[in-house]
Design a protein around this motif. Structure first.
Motif, short mmCIF file in Angstrom:
data_model
loop_
_atom_site.label_atom_id
_atom_site.label_comp_id
_atom_site.label_asym_id
_atom_site.label_seq_id
_atom_site.Cartn_x
_atom_site.Cartn_y
_atom_site.Cartn_z
N ALA A 1 0.82 -1.20 0.00
CA ALA A 1 0.00 0.00 0.00
C ALA A 1 0.86 1.25 0.00
O ALA A 1 0.58 2.23 -0.73
CB ALA A 1 -0.94 0.00 1.20
N THR A 2 1.91 1.24 0.80
CA THR A 2 2.81 2.40 0.86
C THR A 2 3.49 2.62 -0.48
O THR A 2 3.60 3.76 -0.96
CB THR A 2 3.86 2.18 1.97
OG1 THR A 2 3.19 2.02 3.21
CG2 THR A 2 4.82 3.36 2.05
N TRP A 3 3.96 1.55 -1.12
CA TRP A 3 4.59 1.65 -2.45
C TRP A 3 3.60 2.19 -3.46
O TRP A 3 3.93 3.07 -4.27
CB TRP A 3 5.07 0.27 -2.85
CG TRP A 3 5.57 0.18 -4.27
CD1 TRP A 3 6.77 0.60 -4.77
CD2 TRP A 3 4.85 -0.37 -5.39
NE1 TRP A 3 6.86 0.35 -6.12
CE2 TRP A 3 5.69 -0.25 -6.53
CE3 TRP A 3 3.60 -0.96 -5.54
CZ2 TRP A 3 5.31 -0.68 -7.79
CZ3 TRP A 3 3.21 -1.40 -6.80
CH2 TRP A 3 4.07 -1.26 -7.90
N TRP A 4 2.37 1.72 -3.42
CA TRP A 4 1.34 2.17 -4.36
C TRP A 4 1.08 3.66 -4.21
O TRP A 4 1.05 4.40 -5.19
CB TRP A 4 0.07 1.36 -4.10
CG TRP A 4 -1.06 1.60 -5.06
CD1 TRP A 4 -0.99 2.11 -6.33
CD2 TRP A 4 -2.44 1.31 -4.83
NE1 TRP A 4 -2.23 2.15 -6.90
CE2 TRP A 4 -3.14 1.67 -6.01
CE3 TRP A 4 -3.15 0.77 -3.75
CZ2 TRP A 4 -4.52 1.52 -6.13
CZ3 TRP A 4 -4.51 0.62 -3.87
CH2 TRP A 4 -5.20 0.99 -5.04
N VAL A 5 0.94 4.11 -2.97
CA VAL A 5 0.61 5.52 -2.72
C VAL A 5 1.76 6.44 -3.07
O VAL A 5 1.60 7.43 -3.80
CB VAL A 5 0.21 5.72 -1.24
CG1 VAL A 5 0.16 7.20 -0.89
CG2 VAL A 5 -1.15 5.07 -0.97
N GLY B 1 -10.60 5.00 6.83
CA GLY B 1 -11.82 4.35 6.37
C GLY B 1 -11.51 2.88 6.14
O GLY B 1 -10.46 2.38 6.56
N ALA B 2 -12.40 2.20 5.45
CA ALA B 2 -12.22 0.75 5.25
C ALA B 2 -10.92 0.44 4.54
O ALA B 2 -10.22 -0.52 4.89
CB ALA B 2 -13.41 0.20 4.46
N ALA B 3 -10.56 1.25 3.54
CA ALA B 3 -9.33 0.97 2.77
C ALA B 3 -8.08 1.13 3.62
O ALA B 3 -7.17 0.30 3.56
CB ALA B 3 -9.27 1.88 1.55
N THR B 4 -8.02 2.20 4.43
CA THR B 4 -6.83 2.41 5.25
C THR B 4 -6.73 1.37 6.36
O THR B 4 -5.63 0.94 6.71
CB THR B 4 -6.81 3.82 5.85
OG1 THR B 4 -8.06 4.09 6.48
CG2 THR B 4 -6.53 4.87 4.81
N VAL B 5 -7.86 0.97 6.91
CA VAL B 5 -7.84 -0.07 7.94
C VAL B 5 -7.36 -1.39 7.33
O VAL B 5 -6.55 -2.12 7.92
CB VAL B 5 -9.21 -0.23 8.59
CG1 VAL B 5 -9.24 -1.45 9.52
CG2 VAL B 5 -9.59 1.02 9.37
N ALA B 6 -7.83 -1.70 6.12
CA ALA B 6 -7.39 -2.93 5.45
C ALA B 6 -5.90 -2.90 5.14
O ALA B 6 -5.21 -3.92 5.21
CB ALA B 6 -8.20 -3.14 4.17
N ALA B 7 -5.40 -1.71 4.79
CA ALA B 7 -3.99 -1.59 4.39
C ALA B 7 -3.05 -1.53 5.58
O ALA B 7 -1.97 -2.13 5.56
CB ALA B 7 -3.81 -0.36 3.51
#
Length: 230
Positions: free
Chosen positions: A46-50, A182-188
């Motif tokens: 997730a960090t690489w993607w962002v 939100g849901a995405a950050t909690v999942a990541a």
């Protein structure tokens, strides 16, 4: 992504030690390592993607949301990663880089490590979140990227938004970039997502400072840019 790992290396080291310890357990207890390894892998991906693969640090997207400013301010609370890009994108504008790092307020180890590794740029002006050293109504835009969430006390965040509103000219814009929980950050990021605030927090702070939502965009589902107009 490499920068984020360097800033947060103690957390990754602890995770690695726990994973090795779990993998050394007898079967089937070693399966406990699987969700931990998956969590670390998802967080890094997730960090690489962002930070490495999205359009975030190009900053051209910002000019689709706000008119090119003649005068603008960049506010950081420990790590300024955006003023060089904005200088290149807006060569004729007059920037003011405000360094609001306060070791009493910003106590996170990751922020302190980032500060040591990346000192503020030359010409940055020391500032306090409750008293920005800029004139009333003097800025066409203020850029606040991954900085406001480091203020962990609600009154500090409210004071910063009030100061931003004071600094903006009528019709000027605040460009706020944050991981909105939100849901995405909690999942990541799992429990680490609670280091960030939900979108409604920023909308409430803007209302309190009499700033109006004027636009928004996303850089992956994890990062949101909110534009407010004075």
């Amino acid at each position: 992504m490499i920068h984020m790992v360097r800033f947060n290396w103690p957390k990754y080291l602890v995770a690695a030690v726990l994973l090795v310890a779990a993998a050394a357990l007898p079967w089937p207890w070693r399966l406990l390592a699987v969700p931990g390894a998956a969590g670390v892998a998802v967080s890094l991906a997730a960090t690489w993607w962002v930070y490495d693969r999205s359009r975030l640090y190009e900053w051209r997207w910002a000019l689709d949301l706000v008119p090119p400013p003649r005068r603008y301010a960049v506010i950081s609370t420990g790590l300024d990663e955006i003023s060089p890009a904005l200088r290149g994108l807006l060569p004729d504008a007059e920037p003011t880089v405000l360094d609001c790092f306060d070791p009493v307020i910003m106590t996170e180890g990751s922020v302190r490590r980032a500060r040591r590794l990346h000192p503020p740029p030359a010409g940055a002006v020391p500032a306090g979140v409750t008293a920005l050293p800029v004139a009333d109504g003097g800025q066409d835009a203020v850029f606040l990227a991954f900085a406001a969430h480091e203020l962990r006390v609600p009154a500090q965040r409210a004071a910063l938004f009030a100061e931003v509103a004071r600094a903006l000219r009528p019709g000027g814009h605040l460009v706020l970039v944050e991981h909105c929980r939100g849901a995405a950050t909690v999942a990541a990021y799992g429990p680490g997502a609670w280091h960030f605030y939900p979108r409604r927090e920023w909308l409430g702070l803007a209302r309190g400072a009499r700033l109006t939502l004027a636009g928004e965009t996303t850089m992956t589902p994890l990062v949101r840019a909110l534009v407010f107009r004075r």
